[in-house]
Scaffold this active site. Structure first.
Site, short mmCIF file in Angstrom:
data_model
loop_
_atom_site.label_atom_id
_atom_site.label_comp_id
_atom_site.label_asym_id
_atom_site.label_seq_id
_atom_site.Cartn_x
_atom_site.Cartn_y
_atom_site.Cartn_z
N LYS A 67 2.82 -0.75 2.42
CA LYS A 67 3.88 -1.56 3.04
C LYS A 67 5.03 -1.85 2.07
O LYS A 67 6.20 -1.71 2.41
CB LYS A 67 3.27 -2.86 3.58
N THR A 69 5.77 -0.13 -0.58
CA THR A 69 6.39 1.16 -0.88
C THR A 69 7.40 1.54 0.20
O THR A 69 8.51 2.00 -0.10
CB THR A 69 5.32 2.25 -1.02
N ARG A 90 7.91 -10.33 -2.37
CA ARG A 90 7.14 -11.35 -3.08
C ARG A 90 6.80 -10.89 -4.49
O ARG A 90 6.79 -9.70 -4.79
CB ARG A 90 5.84 -11.64 -2.32
N LYS A 101 -6.75 -4.78 -5.59
CA LYS A 101 -5.65 -4.37 -4.71
C LYS A 101 -4.48 -3.76 -5.48
O LYS A 101 -3.80 -2.87 -5.00
CB LYS A 101 -5.18 -5.58 -3.91
N ALA A 269 -0.91 -13.73 2.34
CA ALA A 269 -0.77 -13.87 3.80
C ALA A 269 -2.09 -14.15 4.49
O ALA A 269 -2.10 -14.55 5.65
CB ALA A 269 -0.13 -12.62 4.39
N PHE A 297 0.08 -8.35 4.24
CA PHE A 297 -1.00 -7.81 5.07
C PHE A 297 -0.47 -7.36 6.43
O PHE A 297 0.66 -6.91 6.54
CB PHE A 297 -2.15 -8.81 5.18
N PHE A 377 1.12 10.94 3.76
CA PHE A 377 0.24 11.39 2.69
C PHE A 377 0.17 12.92 2.75
O PHE A 377 0.36 13.52 3.81
CB PHE A 377 -1.15 10.78 2.84
N TRP A 405 6.81 7.69 -1.03
CA TRP A 405 6.10 7.82 -2.30
C TRP A 405 6.58 9.06 -3.05
O TRP A 405 6.85 9.01 -4.25
CB TRP A 405 4.58 7.90 -2.08
#
Length: 551
Positions: A67, A69, A90, A101, A269, A297, A377, A405
């Site tokens: 998210k 990214t 954030r 994470k 979150a 999240f 991906f 990415w």
């Protein structure tokens, strides 16, 4: 190539140049070295509000969603197609950075830099919050030690100490041992700093005066005759605000493509409201034509909280919502094991798409246009990509492939063009509950409309709290649901889009300074633990100061 290696290959532009791109003059920032700065308060204000874009996602899985990214890549893509853009994110917590994470600076060619600083100590905001939180805790215990003029009941102190690292051993503690000179023995505990009320207050405050008002409203506990005790009663609100005077100011950094980014505040979150500071978002809206922000999240947590808690504080609803999904994660929601996600599996993907569909519907209930971003991906197949696009088309929303990415903003120009079109569509924001509804009504609305559940059950303690809150006039406050991020339900193992489940509320925590009541559901924790193989085991720094293994 690892994220940190990609980031280390890019030389940041001087932060003064980034400030100029954002429309800030040199005297409106204070530099923290050559690549970081803090905005001076008050923020620049313009008469017209610009476009606000919210990025959220499906329920997260170990397969990854990306998210942050996508948020960063979308911001770079908007800049690339000629739009004045600022990103608002954030700050990472050291807990996930050192744990499982990871950080919150994006990945690949879609990152904010300097990523090492942002993921570690940055400008010291987290440390200021931790110090302020624990100063208040020390002042509470000192008041009791020095005679307890306020008649505070040591058994009903709700203010916990805080630490910005996952430390399960500190969830429940005993303090004050060692005799009369070492305090009054009592049970205590630690929250992770990003779950603290001070973090929420920092992220929702408009200025220093508002910060002080909110701090003074904090309920730290109760007297022996069950009356709430506030920071104002302790007369220490000014001291706590003083420790946060610089932390309140938004931080300015840049992406790998040198798009301006405000990185400020970091509430989780799942146990807090999960949005960056109101000040950072408002600064973006006042300076750029497009501000891209994210909520933590899935849309069931950060997305819902942004709409019902942050929008009133920011003063503007999103003009468009982007829901991020990966084919890997959708297949995991459809029952595929993590080690088998690299193999094409359209039937499982179709099963998992129900999770995405649920989040799309939940965000559409707010009356805001929605687009799905497929975070690409390398193992994704054409059949799988088309399956997602067809599913979304049947829902009446567009699904756009984004390779952020691997390509940064260049891989998201189609997404950016779609978002611009959505932002120009007329929309009429509406909350899923009325502001004057009581807590039970608000929770029922969230559970049925956002989670897809059937009903809510309350523990005996929660029921008693609801009665007490109503007597004190707290029953009309917004509610901040603390729930597992992995499932729409409060059971982290219940993936996909479960139906007719029950949400169990075990306890409420009044956070009057933040302006909401937290509902603790299921077994959600406010102090996480580290995994068997924490990321810290892979980190190092060379003799010449080069960091490795951060991500």
């Amino acid at each position: 190539m690892k994220d940190i290696e990609i980031a280390q290959q890019v030389t940041p532009e001087p932060i003064t140049e980034i400030a100029a791109k954002a429309g800030l003059t040199a005297d409106q920032i204070d530099q923290y070295g050559s690549a970081k700065a803090k905005l001076k308060l008050p923020l620049p204000v313009k008469d017209t509000k610009r476009k606000l874009i919210l990025v959220t996602s499906i329920n997260p899985t170990p397969a990854g969603e990306g998210k942050s990214t996508v948020t960063i890549g979308l911001g770079d893509a908007l800049t690339k197609i000629g739009k004045s853009t600022i990103i608002a994110l954030r700050e990472p917590s050291l807990g996930p950075v050192m744990g499982m994470k990871g950080g919150a600076t994006g990945g690949g060619y879609s990152q904010v830099i300097p990523m090492e600083d942002i993921n570690l100590h940055f400008t010291g905001d987290m440390h200021a919050l931790t110090a302020a939180n624990n100063t208040l805790a020390a002042l509470i215990d000192n008041h009791i030690q020095q005679g307890n003029e306020l008649n505070i009941d040591e058994r009903r102190i709700q203010w916990k100490r805080a630490l910005d690292i996952n430390d399960r051993a500190l969830r429940h503690t005993i303090i004050g041992l060692g005799g009369p000179t070492s305090g009054v023995p009592r049970e205590d505990g630690f929250d992770i700093t990003v779950a603290s009320e001070l973090m929420a207050i920092l992220c929702l405050s408009e200025n220093i005066a508002d910060l002080k008002r909110r701090i003074n409203r904090i309920v730290i506990g109760y007297t022996r005759d069950r009356k709430p005790v506030t920071v104002a009663d302790l007369k220490v609100g000014g001291a706590i605000a003083l420790l946060l005077k610089d932390a309140l100011r938004p931080n300015l950094v840049q992406t790998l493509a040198h798009t301006p980014a405000f990185v400020h505040g970091g509430p989780f979150a799942n146990i807090a409201h999960g949005c960056n500071s109101v000040l950072a978002t408002q600064a973006g809206l006042n300076l750029a034509d497009y501000t891209v922000t994210e909520a933590g999240f899935g849309a069931d947590l950060g997305g819902q909280k942004f709409m019902d808690i942050n929008v009133p504080a920011v003063g503007q609803a999103p003009n468009a919502v982007v829901i991020v999904a990966t084919i890997r994660a959708l297949k995991m929601h459809g029952g595929v094991a993590l080690k088998e996600l690299g193999t094409e599996n359209v039937p499982a993907l179709k099963n998992g798409l129900a999770n995405l569909g649920h989040h799309v519907a939940a965000m559409q209930r707010y009356g805001v246009p929605v687009v799905v971003a497929i975070n690409q991906f390398t193992a994704d197949t054409e059949n799988e990509i088309q399956t997602v696009k067809d599913y979304c088309a049947n829902l009446g929303v567009e699904a756009v492939l984004a390779d952020v990415w691997g390509q940064g903003g260049a891989g998201a120009t189609d997404l950016a063009q779609t978002v611009v079109k959505l932002c120009d569509q007329p929309s009429e924001f509406k909350s899923i509950y009325n502001a004057d509804d009581d807590l039970e009504t608000k929770i029922q609305a969230i559970v049925t409309k956002t989670y897809g559940g059937a009903k809510v059950e309350y523990s005996g303690k929660a029921k008693r709290q609801l009665k007490a809150f109503a007597q004190r006039g707290w029953d009309k406050l917004p509610v901040c649901m603390a729930k597992t991020q992995y499932s729409l339900s409060d059971n982290p193992k219940l993936l996909g889009a479960p139906k007719d489940f029950t949400i169990n509320v075990r306890e409420f925590v009044p956070k009057l300074g933040a302006g909401f009541v937290v509902a603790l559901t299921g077994n959600v924790l406010t102090m996480p633990g580290l995994p068997k193989h924490p990321a810290a085991l892979d980190m190092d720094i060379s003799d010449d100061g080069k960091i490795s293994g951060l991500f």
